[in-house]
Design a protein around this motif. Structure first.
Motif, PDB file in Angstrom:
ATOM      1  N   GLN A  40      -8.075   4.134  -2.168  1.00 48.07           N
ATOM      2  CA  GLN A  40      -7.979   4.960  -1.758  1.00 48.07           C
ATOM      3  C   GLN A  40      -6.419   5.316  -0.506  1.00 48.07           C
ATOM      4  N   ARG A  41      -7.393   4.551  -0.003  1.00 49.07           N
ATOM      5  CA  ARG A  41      -6.405   3.737   1.332  1.00 49.07           C
ATOM      6  C   ARG A  41      -5.617   2.457   1.250  1.00 49.07           C
ATOM      7  N   LEU A  42      -4.384   2.247   0.522  1.00 47.53           N
ATOM      8  CA  LEU A  42      -3.914   0.450   1.006  1.00 47.53           C
ATOM      9  C   LEU A  42      -3.052   0.182   1.951  1.00 47.53           C
ATOM     10  N   VAL A  43      -3.936  -0.886   2.673  1.00 51.25           N
ATOM     11  CA  VAL A  43      -3.064  -1.564   3.884  1.00 51.25           C
ATOM     12  C   VAL A  43      -2.241  -2.705   3.113  1.00 51.25           C
ATOM     13  N   ARG A  44      -1.314  -3.256   3.752  1.00 53.68           N
ATOM     14  CA  ARG A  44      -0.716  -4.382   3.068  1.00 53.68           C
ATOM     15  C   ARG A  44      -0.536  -5.426   4.392  1.00 53.68           C
ATOM     16  N   SER A  45      -0.858  -6.572   3.985  1.00 54.94           N
ATOM     17  CA  SER A  45      -0.643  -7.386   5.422  1.00 54.94           C
ATOM     18  C   SER A  45      -0.511  -8.678   4.614  1.00 54.94           C
ATOM     19  N   ASP A  46       1.149  -8.525   3.876  1.00 51.70           N
ATOM     20  CA  ASP A  46       1.575 -10.287   3.171  1.00 51.70           C
ATOM     21  C   ASP A  46       2.078 -10.769   4.608  1.00 51.70           C
ATOM     22  N   GLY A  47       1.204 -11.757   3.834  1.00 54.86           N
ATOM     23  CA  GLY A  47       1.934 -13.464   4.892  1.00 54.86           C
ATOM     24  C   GLY A  47       0.882 -13.386   5.781  1.00 54.86           C
ATOM     25  N   ASN A  48      -0.019 -12.677   5.485  1.00 53.50           N
ATOM     26  CA  ASN A  48      -1.731 -13.249   6.337  1.00 53.50           C
ATOM     27  C   ASN A  48      -2.492 -13.965   5.255  1.00 53.50           C
ATOM     28  N   SER A  49      -3.536 -14.691   5.776  1.00 61.47           N
ATOM     29  CA  SER A  49      -4.415 -14.708   4.602  1.00 61.47           C
ATOM     30  C   SER A  49      -5.876 -14.774   5.528  1.00 61.47           C
ATOM     31  N   VAL A  50      -6.940 -14.202   4.185  1.00 64.64           N
ATOM     32  CA  VAL A  50      -8.007 -13.349   5.110  1.00 64.64           C
ATOM     33  C   VAL A  50      -8.883 -13.551   5.897  1.00 64.64           C
ATOM     34  N   PRO A  51      -8.715 -15.526   6.163  1.00 62.12           N
ATOM     35  CA  PRO A  51      -9.696 -15.472   7.325  1.00 62.12           C
ATOM     36  C   PRO A  51      -9.070 -14.966   8.880  1.00 62.12           C
ATOM     37  N   ALA A  52      -7.655 -15.256   9.277  1.00 56.98           N
ATOM     38  CA  ALA A  52      -6.829 -14.770   9.808  1.00 56.98           C
ATOM     39  C   ALA A  52      -7.376 -13.357  10.221  1.00 56.98           C
TER      40      ALA A  52
END
Length: 142
Positions: A40-52
């Motif tokens: 519904q709302r997409l936020v991209r965080s390319d280059g980052n890991s899930v734990p960080a």
């Protein structure tokens, strides 16, 4: 820039986290997660890991204490002999910030359906398998 806010948290992500209310869910998807087709709302965080991302988010994000499992993981597909070691890392991160007992393990297609109703999906570049996680927001009690 603001003092004390991890730079991994983009202005767009901070806005979404602030907009979320009690019971709303945030999905943090790994690099294989089909977030764009579900969000519904997409936020991209390319280059980052899930734990960080999880560590930065949990500094500010209260978990819902009125449900049995405020954190859900995509369960390993039956017959796939795989133990996601990243889940131990998630547990450690969450326990730094919130009292936490255990995860809810959600079957793959049920996870997808739940993701479609989440307030937002945050995509990452995480390469670990079964690294998708759902956080249910609680209330700030000060």
């Amino acid at each position: 820039m603001l003092k004390g806010v991890p730079s991994i948290l983009s202005p767009e992500l901070l806005k979404v986290l602030m907009e979320m209310g009690h019971g709303d869910e945030l999905v943090i998807g790994d690099g294989n997660f089909p977030g764009a087709s579900m969000a519904q709302r997409l936020v991209r965080s390319d280059g980052n890991s899930v734990p960080a991302l999880l560590d930065a988010i949990m500094r500010f994000f209260p978990l819902d204490t009125f449900v049995g499992h405020p954190v859900g993981l995509m369960a390993v597909v039956p017959g796939h002999d795989y133990k996601p070691v990243i889940w131990d890392e998630y547990r450690s991160i969450i326990q730094k910030y919130e009292p936490f007992t255990d995860f809810e393990y959600i079957e793959r297609f049920a996870f997808y359906e739940r993701a479609k109703t989440a307030y937002a999906i945050l995509t990452s570049s995480e390469t670990a398998l079964y690294a998708n996680i759902i956080l249910k927001k609680g209330v700030v009690q000060e």
